[in-house]
Scaffold this active site. Sequence first.
Site, PDB file in Angstrom:
ATOM      1  N   GLY A   1       8.586  -6.630  -6.843  1.00 59.25           N
ATOM      2  CA  GLY A   1       7.663  -7.037  -8.005  1.00 59.25           C
ATOM      3  C   GLY A   1       7.551  -6.028  -8.826  1.00 59.25           C
ATOM      4  O   GLY A   1       8.260  -4.757  -8.823  1.00 59.25           O
TER       5      GLY A   1
ATOM      6  N   ASP B   1       4.485 -14.669  -7.995  1.00 62.12           N
ATOM      7  CA  ASP B   1       3.639 -14.826  -9.160  1.00 62.12           C
ATOM      8  C   ASP B   1       4.269 -15.229 -10.436  1.00 62.12           C
ATOM      9  O   ASP B   1       4.091 -15.660 -11.614  1.00 62.12           O
ATOM     10  CB  ASP B   1       3.081 -13.491  -9.332  1.00 62.12           C
TER      11      ASP B   1
ATOM     12  N   ARG C   1     -15.898 -29.446  -3.578  1.00 65.65           N
ATOM     13  CA  ARG C   1     -15.368 -28.662  -2.390  1.00 65.65           C
ATOM     14  C   ARG C   1     -14.203 -27.731  -2.801  1.00 65.65           C
ATOM     15  O   ARG C   1     -13.653 -28.134  -4.190  1.00 65.65           O
ATOM     16  CB  ARG C   1     -14.721 -29.505  -1.486  1.00 65.65           C
TER      17      ARG C   1
ATOM     18  N   GLY D   1       5.333  -3.607  -9.315  1.00 66.09           N
ATOM     19  CA  GLY D   1       4.998  -2.167  -8.424  1.00 66.09           C
ATOM     20  C   GLY D   1       6.383  -1.662  -8.006  1.00 66.09           C
ATOM     21  O   GLY D   1       6.533  -0.363  -8.258  1.00 66.09           O
TER      22      GLY D   1
ATOM     23  N   HIS E   1      -2.699 -16.979   1.129  1.00 65.42           N
ATOM     24  CA  HIS E   1      -1.323 -16.706   1.400  1.00 65.42           C
ATOM     25  C   HIS E   1      -0.455 -17.591   2.115  1.00 65.42           C
ATOM     26  O   HIS E   1       0.722 -17.407   2.277  1.00 65.42           O
ATOM     27  CB  HIS E   1      -1.595 -15.576   2.884  1.00 65.42           C
TER      28      HIS E   1
ATOM     29  N   LYS F   1       0.789  -1.239   0.087  1.00 65.09           N
ATOM     30  CA  LYS F   1      -0.158  -0.001   0.019  1.00 65.09           C
ATOM     31  C   LYS F   1       1.000   1.173   0.051  1.00 65.09           C
ATOM     32  O   LYS F   1       1.821   1.170   0.367  1.00 65.09           O
ATOM     33  CB  LYS F   1      -0.672  -0.082   1.161  1.00 65.09           C
ATOM     34  N   GLY F   2       0.428   2.227  -0.397  1.00 61.89           N
ATOM     35  CA  GLY F   2       0.897   3.661  -0.402  1.00 61.89           C
ATOM     36  C   GLY F   2       2.348   3.659  -1.006  1.00 61.89           C
ATOM     37  O   GLY F   2       3.262   4.176  -0.648  1.00 61.89           O
TER      38      GLY F   2
HETATM   39  O1  F6P Z   1       1.809 -10.480  -5.635  1.00 68.78           O
HETATM   40  C1  F6P Z   1       1.919 -11.386  -4.893  1.00 68.78           C
HETATM   41  C2  F6P Z   1       0.359 -11.783  -4.353  1.00 68.78           C
HETATM   42  O2  F6P Z   1       0.545 -12.840  -3.241  1.00 68.78           O
HETATM   43  C3  F6P Z   1      -0.631 -11.970  -5.592  1.00 68.78           C
HETATM   44  O3  F6P Z   1      -0.507 -13.412  -5.973  1.00 68.78           O
HETATM   45  C4  F6P Z   1      -1.874 -11.840  -4.883  1.00 68.78           C
HETATM   46  O4  F6P Z   1      -2.865 -11.464  -5.684  1.00 68.78           O
HETATM   47  C5  F6P Z   1      -1.658 -10.601  -3.893  1.00 68.78           C
HETATM   48  O5  F6P Z   1      -0.235 -10.744  -3.701  1.00 68.78           O
HETATM   49  C6  F6P Z   1      -2.271 -10.561  -2.655  1.00 68.78           C
HETATM   50  O6  F6P Z   1      -2.079  -9.392  -2.017  1.00 68.78           O
HETATM   51  P1  F6P Z   1      -2.460  -9.145  -0.333  1.00 68.78           P
HETATM   52  O7  F6P Z   1      -1.140  -9.615   0.448  1.00 68.78           O
HETATM   53  O8  F6P Z   1      -2.615  -7.615  -0.382  1.00 68.78           O
HETATM   54  O9  F6P Z   1      -3.726  -9.816  -0.232  1.00 68.78           O
END
Ligand code: F6P
Length: 369
Positions: A124, A149, A287, A126, A293, A83-84
């Site tokens: 990455g 990713d 399912r 960004g 994460h 963020k930010g």
């Molecule tokens: O870029 C890494 C990543 O884990 C992506 O695969 C996923 O879309 C995103 O970050 C999730 O971000 P956050 O930690 O903000 O949920």
Amino acid sequence: MSKPIKRIAVNTGGGDAPGLNAVIQSVAIAAANRGWDCFGIRDGFNGILFPERYGEGGVLRLTRDKVRGIGHLGGTMLGTTNKGNPLHFPINMPDGSVREVDRSDEILTYFATHEIDALVAIGGDGSLTIANALHEKGLRVVGVPKTIDNDLDKTFTTFGFDTAVGFATECLDRLHSTAESHQRVMVVEVMGRYAGWIALHTGIAGNAHAILIPEIDFDLDSVAAKIRQREEDGRQYSIVMVAEGAQAKDGHREVLADAEVGHAERLGGIGERVAQGLAERTGKETRVVVLGHLLRGGSPTAFDRLAALRFGAAAVRALDAGHSGVMVALGLEGVNYVALAEVAGHMRAVPLDSDTVQTGRDLGICFGD
Ligand code: F6P
């Protein structure tokens, strides 16, 4: 000839990935071995941008002692944030609206006043876009490609990806037996943003029967047909691997939270939608498992650890050789350097003519097309 380096800083930005600590360790030790001081910026650039919050602790001196024994640990000892973005920093206005401002000059001022000569930016797309902007404003910067990713251009791989795929594949191995015992369809959703690398590699390595990736718009009728075909062949269960960014032929993509100033949109939820659609079409019990994460945690694999150590040392060598505005990349012959400008903003999608996709097709895996 640029002035000799005495002090460098390193930071980690964006989502964490296994291997970040190994890069930090490698950068700090390679710098110390050149007689340079190395500093770690906390939480992306927040350690600099919020002096009132961090005080003196916003930028840490990374001595050998500070980085000892961290190379095998997940996460990042410096903290991170997605963020930010300092180039588009969100400011809350009195009327309740949010305005974005460019705070990159504050970072440059910090480096100048603290006589820090260069930055190793680990991140990455960004974070490397921010790194490139700082380079264009005159800061000496070398980038290091990080993301589970694997969607960064100009590098054979990013560190973090191998760990994520290894863990996800182990999960798939475990799901086969429970899916078969209950004769169910298990839908497994994995991260990856707008690229299908994690889903593709995990799905093939882990014997999924269908793999849905953002690069191939899917039709659930085709996945349901695959499941029915397996039943006719006597196999009563199926594993469907879905990338969070996969989208249906009608163009629909599941979004958990819309993009805000300074923060990208959050993807997620496609697994549930696919499971519902397949249950309706096949009548089978279904399912969903969202690995989410979990893919970002844990110790880096030996491959990621080695890549991270190589990247960190190579970033320091690049600065020592006077380079700036480059990212360390992994080629088939070893590490090399590519212009940050060529990487920033260029997502690397799965090439549909790759032999990995072809392997999946040859093995009879359904891609939903
Ligand atoms: O870029 C890494 C990543 O884990 C992506 O695969 C996923 O879309 C995103 O970050 C999730 O971000 P956050 O930690 O903000 O949920």
